[in-house]
Design a protein around this motif. Structure first.
Motif, PDB file in Angstrom:
ATOM      1  N   LEU A  22     -12.911  -3.583  -8.808  1.00 51.17           N
ATOM      2  CA  LEU A  22     -13.716  -2.407  -8.493  1.00 51.17           C
ATOM      3  C   LEU A  22     -12.891  -1.129  -8.666  1.00 51.17           C
ATOM      4  CD1 LEU A  22     -16.530  -1.517  -7.382  1.00 51.17           C
ATOM      5  CD2 LEU A  22     -15.492  -1.556  -5.110  1.00 51.17           C
ATOM      6  N   ASN A  23     -11.629  -1.187  -8.262  1.00 50.67           N
ATOM      7  CA  ASN A  23     -10.748  -0.024  -8.358  1.00 50.67           C
ATOM      8  C   ASN A  23     -10.296   0.274  -9.791  1.00 50.67           C
ATOM      9  OD1 ASN A  23     -10.882   0.124  -5.575  1.00 50.67           O
ATOM     10  ND2 ASN A  23      -8.869  -0.790  -5.226  1.00 50.67           N
ATOM     11  N   ARG A  24     -10.330  -0.749 -10.630  1.00 49.42           N
ATOM     12  CA  ARG A  24      -9.868  -0.672 -12.024  1.00 49.42           C
ATOM     13  C   ARG A  24      -8.349  -0.449 -12.122  1.00 49.42           C
ATOM     14  NH1 ARG A  24     -14.930   1.987 -12.425  1.00 49.42           N
ATOM     15  NH2 ARG A  24     -16.379   0.842 -13.766  1.00 49.42           N
ATOM     16  N   HIS A  25      -7.639  -0.939 -11.112  1.00 54.40           N
ATOM     17  CA  HIS A  25      -6.174  -0.977 -11.170  1.00 54.40           C
ATOM     18  C   HIS A  25      -5.703  -1.980 -10.133  1.00 54.40           C
ATOM     19  CE1 HIS A  25      -5.662   1.225  -7.373  1.00 54.40           C
ATOM     20  NE2 HIS A  25      -6.615   2.027  -7.791  1.00 54.40           N
ATOM     21  N   LYS A  26      -4.457  -2.382 -10.233  1.00 53.01           N
ATOM     22  CA  LYS A  26      -3.901  -3.347  -9.297  1.00 53.01           C
ATOM     23  C   LYS A  26      -3.364  -2.636  -8.050  1.00 53.01           C
ATOM     24  CE  LYS A  26      -2.616  -6.802 -12.747  1.00 53.01           C
ATOM     25  NZ  LYS A  26      -1.490  -7.588 -13.331  1.00 53.01           N
ATOM     26  N   GLY A  27      -3.261  -3.380  -6.981  1.00 51.34           N
ATOM     27  CA  GLY A  27      -2.640  -2.863  -5.783  1.00 51.34           C
ATOM     28  C   GLY A  27      -1.133  -3.006  -5.881  1.00 51.34           C
ATOM     29  N   ALA A  28      -0.407  -2.151  -5.209  1.00 49.46           N
ATOM     30  CA  ALA A  28       1.052  -2.204  -5.232  1.00 49.46           C
ATOM     31  C   ALA A  28       1.613  -1.355  -4.108  1.00 49.46           C
ATOM     32  CB  ALA A  28       1.596  -1.714  -6.571  1.00 49.46           C
ATOM     33  N   ILE A  29       2.873  -1.612  -3.778  1.00 50.83           N
ATOM     34  CA  ILE A  29       3.589  -0.831  -2.784  1.00 50.83           C
ATOM     35  C   ILE A  29       4.757  -0.140  -3.468  1.00 50.83           C
ATOM     36  CG2 ILE A  29       4.974  -0.914  -0.667  1.00 50.83           C
ATOM     37  CD1 ILE A  29       3.334  -3.581  -0.094  1.00 50.83           C
ATOM     38  N   LEU A  30       4.752   1.172  -3.460  1.00 52.93           N
ATOM     39  CA  LEU A  30       5.878   1.944  -3.980  1.00 52.93           C
ATOM     40  C   LEU A  30       6.703   2.375  -2.780  1.00 52.93           C
ATOM     41  CD1 LEU A  30       4.119   4.231  -6.629  1.00 52.93           C
ATOM     42  CD2 LEU A  30       4.852   1.847  -6.812  1.00 52.93           C
ATOM     43  N   TRP A  31       7.855   1.751  -2.621  1.00 53.99           N
ATOM     44  CA  TRP A  31       8.681   1.985  -1.435  1.00 53.99           C
ATOM     45  C   TRP A  31       9.813   2.938  -1.800  1.00 53.99           C
ATOM     46  CZ3 TRP A  31       7.837  -0.256   3.418  1.00 53.99           C
ATOM     47  CH2 TRP A  31       8.816  -0.004   4.377  1.00 53.99           C
ATOM     48  N   PHE A  32       9.602   4.230  -1.483  1.00 54.27           N
ATOM     49  CA  PHE A  32      10.628   5.240  -1.742  1.00 54.27           C
ATOM     50  C   PHE A  32      11.644   5.223  -0.594  1.00 54.27           C
ATOM     51  CE2 PHE A  32       6.946   6.625  -4.107  1.00 54.27           C
ATOM     52  CZ  PHE A  32       7.473   7.149  -5.285  1.00 54.27           C
ATOM     53  N   THR A  33      12.920   5.097  -0.924  1.00 57.20           N
ATOM     54  CA  THR A  33      13.966   5.080   0.083  1.00 57.20           C
ATOM     55  C   THR A  33      15.092   6.022  -0.333  1.00 57.20           C
ATOM     56  OG1 THR A  33      15.561   3.680   1.278  1.00 57.20           O
ATOM     57  CG2 THR A  33      15.059   3.044  -0.986  1.00 57.20           C
ATOM     58  N   GLY A  34      15.795   6.563   0.657  1.00 58.59           N
ATOM     59  CA  GLY A  34      16.884   7.485   0.377  1.00 58.59           C
ATOM     60  C   GLY A  34      17.152   8.343   1.594  1.00 58.59           C
ATOM     61  N   LEU A  35      18.191   9.144   1.511  1.00 58.33           N
ATOM     62  CA  LEU A  35      18.561  10.013   2.618  1.00 58.33           C
ATOM     63  C   LEU A  35      17.478  11.055   2.915  1.00 58.33           C
ATOM     64  CD1 LEU A  35      22.277  10.768   1.645  1.00 58.33           C
ATOM     65  CD2 LEU A  35      21.515   9.308   3.543  1.00 58.33           C
ATOM     66  N   SER A  36      17.524  11.604   4.100  1.00 55.97           N
ATOM     67  CA  SER A  36      16.659  12.734   4.427  1.00 55.97           C
ATOM     68  C   SER A  36      16.990  13.881   3.480  1.00 55.97           C
ATOM     69  CB  SER A  36      16.906  13.176   5.879  1.00 55.97           C
ATOM     70  OG  SER A  36      16.130  14.294   6.198  1.00 55.97           O
ATOM     71  N   GLY A  37      15.960  14.429   2.832  1.00 56.82           N
ATOM     72  CA  GLY A  37      16.176  15.503   1.869  1.00 56.82           C
ATOM     73  C   GLY A  37      16.375  15.034   0.449  1.00 56.82           C
ATOM     74  N   ALA A  38      16.299  13.728   0.228  1.00 56.38           N
ATOM     75  CA  ALA A  38      16.502  13.198  -1.130  1.00 56.38           C
ATOM     76  C   ALA A  38      15.276  13.369  -2.019  1.00 56.38           C
ATOM     77  CB  ALA A  38      16.897  11.718  -1.070  1.00 56.38           C
ATOM     78  N   GLY A  39      14.130  13.684  -1.426  1.00 52.22           N
ATOM     79  CA  GLY A  39      12.930  13.930  -2.227  1.00 52.22           C
ATOM     80  C   GLY A  39      11.869  12.859  -2.152  1.00 52.22           C
ATOM     81  N   LYS A  40      11.986  11.947  -1.222  1.00 47.65           N
ATOM     82  CA  LYS A  40      11.055  10.817  -1.129  1.00 47.65           C
ATOM     83  C   LYS A  40       9.599  11.257  -0.992  1.00 47.65           C
ATOM     84  CE  LYS A  40      13.086   9.263   2.525  1.00 47.65           C
ATOM     85  NZ  LYS A  40      14.100  10.364   2.588  1.00 47.65           N
TER      86      LYS A  40
END
Length: 201
Positions: A22-40
């Motif tokens: 129905l969504n016409r795309h797959k589900g996924a988890i994009l897990w952004f990690t890094g220091l505070s202020g790194a741009g996550k």
């Protein structure tokens, strides 16, 4: 962790694959990690904006926002940090079952905590994105003055100052946010999603 008694998992008739169709795309988890202020958070929202314009179903989970509610009872001790990520892991597992692309922006400083989430949700669904940035640059970007407060002792157990950050060993993507522009970083994430077949080419 103690499991609840007398509970049974209820299987829905509307499956994840049907939701993804129905969504016409797959589900996924994009897990952004890094220091505070790194741009996550900044990159996560930029990627979400691009995905939204393509008609994708998305949601960004931000560290501060989650600590206002779901994890509002937790502090920043090692034990509480682990529990914070555990709860988030359980939440994103449910999110991905809806067939959406969920983007998370958490420092998540402990490598084993991130790997537990990967194991929980499955390696195919977990995309670890390391926002790599020198500590000095993160400090220069710190509009809230958190690093200075940590150095003066006003904030205890602050990642990068008085508490360690364990960088990913084999992330799916590394973004050097001190040299790459926001557009370049977001573009690299979009390319990866296309290469993995999560969104159309």
């Amino acid at each position: 962790m103690k499991n609840s008694n007398n509970v049974v998992w209820h299987h829905a008739t509307v499956t994840r694959s049907r939701r993804e169709q129905l969504n016409r795309h797959k589900g996924a988890i994009l897990w952004f990690t890094g220091l505070s202020g790194a741009g996550k958070s900044t990159i996560a929202h930029a990627v979400e904006e691009q995905l939204h314009r393509l008609g994708c179903h998305t949601f960004v989970l931000d560290g501060d926002n989650v600590r206002h509610g779901l994890c509002g009872d937790l502090g920043f001790s090692p034990k509480d940090r682990t529990e914070n990520i555990r709860r988030i892991g359980e939440m994103v597992k449910l999110f991905v079952e809806t067939g959406i692309i969920v983007l998370t922006a958490f420092i998540s400083p402990v490598r084993i905590d991130r790997e537990r989430v990967r194991s929980l949700v499955g390696v195919d669904d977990f995309i670890e994105i390391y926002c790599r940035c020198p500590l000095g640059v993160c400090e220069d970007r710190d509009v809230k003055g958190l690093y200075q407060q940590a150095k003066s002792g006003k904030i205890k157990e602050f990642t990068g100052i008085s508490s360690p950050y364990e960088a990913p060993e084999k992330p799916e993507l590394v973004l050097d946010t001190n040299v790459c522009s926001l557009d370049e970083c977001a573009g690299k994430v979009m390319v990866l999603l296309s290469q993995r077949g999560i969104i159309g080419k």
